[in-house]
Design a protein around this motif. Structure first.
Motif, PDB file in Angstrom:
ATOM      1  N   VAL A  10       0.731  -1.326   0.077  1.00 34.31           N
ATOM      2  CA  VAL A  10       0.144   0.066   0.058  1.00 34.31           C
ATOM      3  C   VAL A  10       0.894   1.255   0.166  1.00 34.31           C
ATOM      4  O   VAL A  10       1.882   1.361   0.765  1.00 34.31           O
ATOM      5  N   ASN A  11       0.446   2.097  -0.765  1.00 31.32           N
ATOM      6  CA  ASN A  11       1.367   3.336  -1.024  1.00 31.32           C
ATOM      7  C   ASN A  11       1.038   4.365  -0.181  1.00 31.32           C
ATOM      8  O   ASN A  11       0.676   5.722  -0.426  1.00 31.32           O
ATOM      9  N   VAL A  12       1.167   3.999   1.362  1.00 39.07           N
ATOM     10  CA  VAL A  12       0.852   4.989   2.315  1.00 39.07           C
ATOM     11  C   VAL A  12       1.713   4.794   3.644  1.00 39.07           C
ATOM     12  O   VAL A  12       2.286   3.576   3.584  1.00 39.07           O
ATOM     13  N   PRO A  13       1.970   5.681   4.359  1.00 37.58           N
ATOM     14  CA  PRO A  13       2.862   5.293   5.725  1.00 37.58           C
ATOM     15  C   PRO A  13       2.365   4.291   6.446  1.00 37.58           C
ATOM     16  O   PRO A  13       1.170   4.244   6.637  1.00 37.58           O
ATOM     17  N   ILE A  14       3.066   3.530   7.153  1.00 39.67           N
ATOM     18  CA  ILE A  14       2.652   2.562   8.154  1.00 39.67           C
ATOM     19  C   ILE A  14       1.854   3.114   9.249  1.00 39.67           C
ATOM     20  O   ILE A  14       0.669   2.485   9.392  1.00 39.67           O
ATOM     21  N   HIS A  15       1.990   4.383   9.827  1.00 35.87           N
ATOM     22  CA  HIS A  15       1.109   4.866  10.728  1.00 35.87           C
ATOM     23  C   HIS A  15      -0.352   5.323  10.194  1.00 35.87           C
ATOM     24  O   HIS A  15      -1.361   5.006  10.914  1.00 35.87           O
ATOM     25  N   PHE A  16      -0.562   5.477   8.855  1.00 33.84           N
ATOM     26  CA  PHE A  16      -1.634   5.730   8.319  1.00 33.84           C
ATOM     27  C   PHE A  16      -2.362   4.342   8.253  1.00 33.84           C
ATOM     28  O   PHE A  16      -3.678   4.336   8.469  1.00 33.84           O
ATOM     29  N   VAL A  17      -1.956   3.325   7.830  1.00 30.96           N
ATOM     30  CA  VAL A  17      -2.596   2.016   7.853  1.00 30.96           C
ATOM     31  C   VAL A  17      -3.070   1.673   9.272  1.00 30.96           C
ATOM     32  O   VAL A  17      -4.222   1.198   9.173  1.00 30.96           O
ATOM     33  N   TRP A  18      -2.175   1.996   9.953  1.00 35.11           N
ATOM     34  CA  TRP A  18      -2.681   1.704  11.557  1.00 35.11           C
ATOM     35  C   TRP A  18      -3.937   2.408  11.833  1.00 35.11           C
ATOM     36  O   TRP A  18      -4.699   2.029  12.631  1.00 35.11           O
ATOM     37  N   GLU A  19      -3.833   3.842  11.611  1.00 33.51           N
ATOM     38  CA  GLU A  19      -5.193   4.397  11.926  1.00 33.51           C
ATOM     39  C   GLU A  19      -6.248   3.830  11.301  1.00 33.51           C
ATOM     40  O   GLU A  19      -7.413   4.044  11.903  1.00 33.51           O
ATOM     41  N   PHE A  20      -6.187   3.318  10.043  1.00 34.89           N
ATOM     42  CA  PHE A  20      -7.322   2.770   9.546  1.00 34.89           C
ATOM     43  C   PHE A  20      -7.788   1.474  10.058  1.00 34.89           C
ATOM     44  O   PHE A  20      -8.959   1.485  10.474  1.00 34.89           O
ATOM     45  N   VAL A  21      -6.945   0.538  10.036  1.00 37.13           N
ATOM     46  CA  VAL A  21      -7.208  -0.667  10.675  1.00 37.13           C
ATOM     47  C   VAL A  21      -7.555  -0.636  12.037  1.00 37.13           C
ATOM     48  O   VAL A  21      -8.129  -1.796  12.596  1.00 37.13           O
ATOM     49  N   SER A  22      -7.277   0.342  12.920  1.00 37.61           N
ATOM     50  CA  SER A  22      -7.512   0.035  14.160  1.00 37.61           C
ATOM     51  C   SER A  22      -8.919   0.672  14.589  1.00 37.61           C
ATOM     52  O   SER A  22      -9.182   0.817  15.776  1.00 37.61           O
ATOM     53  N   ASN A  23      -9.785   1.046  13.703  1.00 36.79           N
ATOM     54  CA  ASN A  23     -11.098   1.290  13.666  1.00 36.79           C
ATOM     55  C   ASN A  23     -11.905   0.315  13.000  1.00 36.79           C
ATOM     56  O   ASN A  23     -12.017   0.512  11.618  1.00 36.79           O
ATOM     57  N   ILE A  24     -12.360  -0.381  13.679  1.00 34.13           N
ATOM     58  CA  ILE A  24     -13.502  -1.344  13.055  1.00 34.13           C
ATOM     59  C   ILE A  24     -14.548  -0.919  11.895  1.00 34.13           C
ATOM     60  O   ILE A  24     -14.763  -1.381  10.997  1.00 34.13           O
ATOM     61  N   ASP A  25     -15.265   0.414  12.201  1.00 33.79           N
ATOM     62  CA  ASP A  25     -15.995   0.736  11.412  1.00 33.79           C
ATOM     63  C   ASP A  25     -15.454   1.256   9.994  1.00 33.79           C
ATOM     64  O   ASP A  25     -16.359   1.309   9.011  1.00 33.79           O
ATOM     65  N   HIS A  26     -14.231   1.360   9.790  1.00 37.24           N
ATOM     66  CA  HIS A  26     -13.730   1.428   8.720  1.00 37.24           C
ATOM     67  C   HIS A  26     -13.427   0.238   7.829  1.00 37.24           C
ATOM     68  O   HIS A  26     -13.803   0.165   6.569  1.00 37.24           O
ATOM     69  N   TRP A  27     -13.004  -1.101   8.334  1.00 32.62           N
ATOM     70  CA  TRP A  27     -13.164  -2.116   7.492  1.00 32.62           C
ATOM     71  C   TRP A  27     -14.125  -3.093   7.800  1.00 32.62           C
ATOM     72  O   TRP A  27     -14.176  -3.899   6.805  1.00 32.62           O
ATOM     73  N   ALA A  28     -14.962  -2.931   8.404  1.00 30.24           N
ATOM     74  CA  ALA A  28     -15.976  -4.135   8.581  1.00 30.24           C
ATOM     75  C   ALA A  28     -16.882  -3.674   7.109  1.00 30.24           C
ATOM     76  O   ALA A  28     -17.181  -4.762   6.622  1.00 30.24           O
ATOM     77  N   PRO A  29     -17.220  -2.571   6.665  1.00 32.51           N
ATOM     78  CA  PRO A  29     -18.114  -2.385   5.427  1.00 32.51           C
ATOM     79  C   PRO A  29     -17.473  -2.921   4.036  1.00 32.51           C
ATOM     80  O   PRO A  29     -18.185  -3.099   3.264  1.00 32.51           O
TER      81      PRO A  29
END
Length: 153
Positions: A10-29
């Motif tokens: 993924v063409n993003v920094p590791i901290h941004f990936v973490w911000e996304f996957v650490s919130n279930i509301d982001h990836w459940a849908p």
């Protein structure tokens, strides 16, 4: 138990990936066949989605229990079928390639139980690679899309 992993850059920094996957509301849908999800607590949620595996088409309800948040590299979870007899676990991991790129891995292990377990596990064996790949790719795409939107402002 049937298991499969899918890895991609993924063409993003590791901290941004973490911000996304650490919130279930982001990836459940982003689960293939998503219908809805409900957050029960910081570590518990229920998900509903339509399963379209071979000739089986049905609504699946499951409980997702986050077992570990290991910032910034790993989220692990257990899966328990609420309306079907299955159990499993999974994770998302991420490692930095450099300051702007990360390597993300999605992994699922699922096992059917009960009277129809033999047939259901055979179906899972053939469908889990596609499901895991689709979910991991959808999460990666959404992370990149969100990152681009936020960095262009």
């Amino acid at each position: 138990m049937t298991s499969f992993s899918h890895q991609l850059e993924v063409n993003v920094p590791i901290h941004f990936v973490w911000e996304f996957v650490s919130n279930i509301d982001h990836w459940a849908p982003l689960v293939p066949g998503y219908i809805d999800h409900h957050i029960l607590s910081e570590k518990e949620s229920t998900w509903s989605f339509k399963s379209d595996i071979g000739i089986l088409k049905k609504k699946i309800e499951l409980k997702v229990d986050i077992t570990s948040w290991q910032e910034p590299t790993k989220v692990t979870f257990n899966l328990t079928g609420l309306n079907e007899k299955f159990s499993g676990h999974g994770y998302f991991t991420v490692e930095a390639i450099n300051q702007q790129n990360s390597l993300m891995t999605g992994h699922l292990d699922i096992k059917a139980e009960g009277m129809m377990a033999k047939m259901a596990n055979a179906i899972l064996q053939s469908s889990l690679p596609e499901t895991t790949t689709d979910l991991t790719a959808a999460v990666a795409d959404k992370i990149q899309e969100t990152y681009l939107t936020l960095t262009k402002k």
